[in-house]
Design a protein around this motif. Structure first.
Motif, mmCIF file in Angstrom:
data_model
loop_
_atom_site.group_PDB
_atom_site.id
_atom_site.type_symbol
_atom_site.label_atom_id
_atom_site.label_comp_id
_atom_site.label_asym_id
_atom_site.label_seq_id
_atom_site.Cartn_x
_atom_site.Cartn_y
_atom_site.Cartn_z
ATOM 1 N N ALA A 198 -21.334 1.719 51.025
ATOM 2 C CA ALA A 198 -21.610 1.558 52.453
ATOM 3 C C ALA A 198 -22.378 2.756 52.997
ATOM 4 O O ALA A 198 -23.293 2.611 53.816
ATOM 5 C CB ALA A 198 -20.307 1.365 53.213
ATOM 6 N N VAL A 230 -20.086 -8.899 61.441
ATOM 7 C CA VAL A 230 -21.020 -7.955 60.815
ATOM 8 C C VAL A 230 -21.258 -6.767 61.737
ATOM 9 O O VAL A 230 -21.267 -5.597 61.299
ATOM 10 C CB VAL A 230 -22.351 -8.662 60.477
ATOM 11 N N ALA A 231 -21.434 -7.044 63.025
ATOM 12 C CA ALA A 231 -21.638 -5.963 63.986
ATOM 13 C C ALA A 231 -20.413 -5.057 64.050
ATOM 14 O O ALA A 231 -20.529 -3.826 64.126
ATOM 15 C CB ALA A 231 -21.946 -6.550 65.361
ATOM 16 N N THR A 243 -13.336 -5.398 61.202
ATOM 17 C CA THR A 243 -14.212 -6.337 60.501
ATOM 18 C C THR A 243 -14.103 -7.747 61.060
ATOM 19 O O THR A 243 -14.939 -8.594 60.750
ATOM 20 C CB THR A 243 -13.872 -6.379 58.995
ATOM 21 N N ASP A 261 -20.364 -2.902 60.875
ATOM 22 C CA ASP A 261 -21.388 -1.848 60.922
ATOM 23 C C ASP A 261 -21.001 -0.735 61.885
ATOM 24 O O ASP A 261 -21.275 0.448 61.623
ATOM 25 C CB ASP A 261 -22.732 -2.448 61.331
ATOM 26 N N SER A 262 -20.369 -1.116 62.993
ATOM 27 C CA SER A 262 -19.979 -0.091 63.959
ATOM 28 C C SER A 262 -18.740 0.663 63.506
ATOM 29 O O SER A 262 -18.500 1.788 63.941
ATOM 30 C CB SER A 262 -19.708 -0.727 65.326
ATOM 31 N N THR A 308 -18.650 -3.580 51.541
ATOM 32 C CA THR A 308 -17.380 -3.746 52.259
ATOM 33 C C THR A 308 -16.188 -3.296 51.428
ATOM 34 O O THR A 308 -15.093 -3.105 51.966
ATOM 35 C CB THR A 308 -17.162 -5.214 52.668
ATOM 36 N N GLU A 336 -25.924 2.561 51.878
ATOM 37 C CA GLU A 336 -26.606 1.501 52.624
ATOM 38 C C GLU A 336 -27.033 1.997 53.992
ATOM 39 O O GLU A 336 -28.159 1.745 54.438
ATOM 40 C CB GLU A 336 -25.694 0.289 52.733
ATOM 41 N N ARG A 337 -26.134 2.711 54.678
ATOM 42 C CA ARG A 337 -26.463 3.230 56.008
ATOM 43 C C ARG A 337 -27.559 4.283 55.943
ATOM 44 O O ARG A 337 -28.384 4.403 56.853
ATOM 45 C CB ARG A 337 -25.210 3.816 56.668
ATOM 46 N N HIS A 345 -18.140 1.673 60.372
ATOM 47 C CA HIS A 345 -18.522 2.678 59.374
ATOM 48 C C HIS A 345 -17.400 2.950 58.369
ATOM 49 O O HIS A 345 -17.057 4.089 58.085
ATOM 50 C CB HIS A 345 -18.929 4.003 60.026
#
Length: 289
Positions: free
Chosen positions: A169, A243-244, A257, A247-248, A163, A172-173, A250
């Motif tokens: 990040a 969290v969703a 957030t 993640d969306s 984050t 991670e993706r 990016h």
């Protein structure tokens, strides 16, 4: 002249003496005999129950304190924003205080797991309350799972702070992170799920037990348990949504957030407070044993 009724009178006197003082026959002399003769079994069981309650209360309290040491971020120059970062990022391998926070997470997990194991072995309701007994078993097992997963969490740290670091990040993706980093999400999810299940089940057990012990203060603390379960459910839903959103999104700019850091910190703090309240109620039950 000797009479023949002397011995008879002596025997009669002995029998009369035995009838008048029956406690002299077969009564252990004070200070002698086995422990079972001197102390009823129920007293020994009550003393063992009291020790178990004391152990559970101490272990859960110490575990809760260790579990909240992330609050020291207010005094340490971590460089991470508590508004939008994961608490786990404080313990990431590339963070300056990572070893410190990982060590305390390990201690917290071990302490809570130990307290739950003692509770599972000693503090189940009696067979007469089979329904409560099953709920109690499930609750203590769930808390033990929470503790074990928290300890595992400390051994499966993040490699970086996604984050706060765009490159982290991106890795991670893309799946270009170490196994421990990827597994951390699983252990964290198991820990929170165990905590939530344990909170719900043991809170139900406390209220089904008839609200006995602790007096008015005990009743208030039992009400507090219900409130904490409600707050934990809200915080968990908020955390999942945040969290969703992250993640969306990016990115690490803070947009989308949904206060991820605040939501997760509220979630973890609620768990710790619940552990302390449960520890108090277990200790209060010790006074009845």
């Amino acid at each position: 002249m000797t009479t023949s009724d002397g011995p008879g009178r002596s025997g009669t006197a002995s029998v009369a003496s035995m009838r008048r003082f029956p406690s002299r026959v077969g009564t252990p002399v004070p200070g002698r005999g086995s422990a079972e003769q001197r102390e009823p079994p129920a007293a020994g069981a009550a003393r063992g129950d009291g020790r178990a309650r004391a152990a559970v209360a101490v272990l859960l309290t110490l575990g809760a304190l260790a579990y909240t040491t992330w609050t020291l971020e207010a005094f340490l120059p971590t460089g991470l924003s508590p508004l939008r970062t994961y608490v786990s990022e404080l313990a990431a391998e590339d963070q300056p205080y990572g070893t410190f926070f990982r060590t305390l997470d390990l201690a917290a997990g071990i302490l809570v797991c130990a307290g739950a194991v003692v509770g599972l072995g000693w503090l189940r309701p009696r067979a007469a309350a089979r329904g409560r007994a099953l709920l109690a078993v499930g609750g203590w097992v769930a808390v033990a799972v929470f503790g074990a997963a928290t300890a595992a969490d400390s051994r499966l740290p993040l490699s970086c702070a996604p984050t706060a670091d765009a490159a982290c990040a991106a890795r991670e993706r893309a799946g270009a992170v170490p196994f421990a980093h990827a597994a951390h999400a699983v252990s964290s999810s198991v820990a929170v799920a165990g905590a939530l299940v344990g909170m719900v089940l043991l809170t139900v057990v406390v209220h089904r037990s008839g609200a006995r012990g602790g007096g008015p203060a005990g009743a208030r603390f039992r009400g507090l348990l219900l409130t904490l379960v409600g707050v934990e459910l809200i915080a968990t839903v908020w955390t999942l949504a945040a969290v969703a959103a992250f993640d969306s999104g990016h990115g690490t700019s803070g947009h989308g957030t949904w206060g991820l850091g605040v939501a997760q910190r509220m979630q973890l703090l609620t768990i710790a407070v619940w552990l302390v309240v449960m520890a108090w109620l277990v200790w209060a039950g010790r006074r009845r044993t």
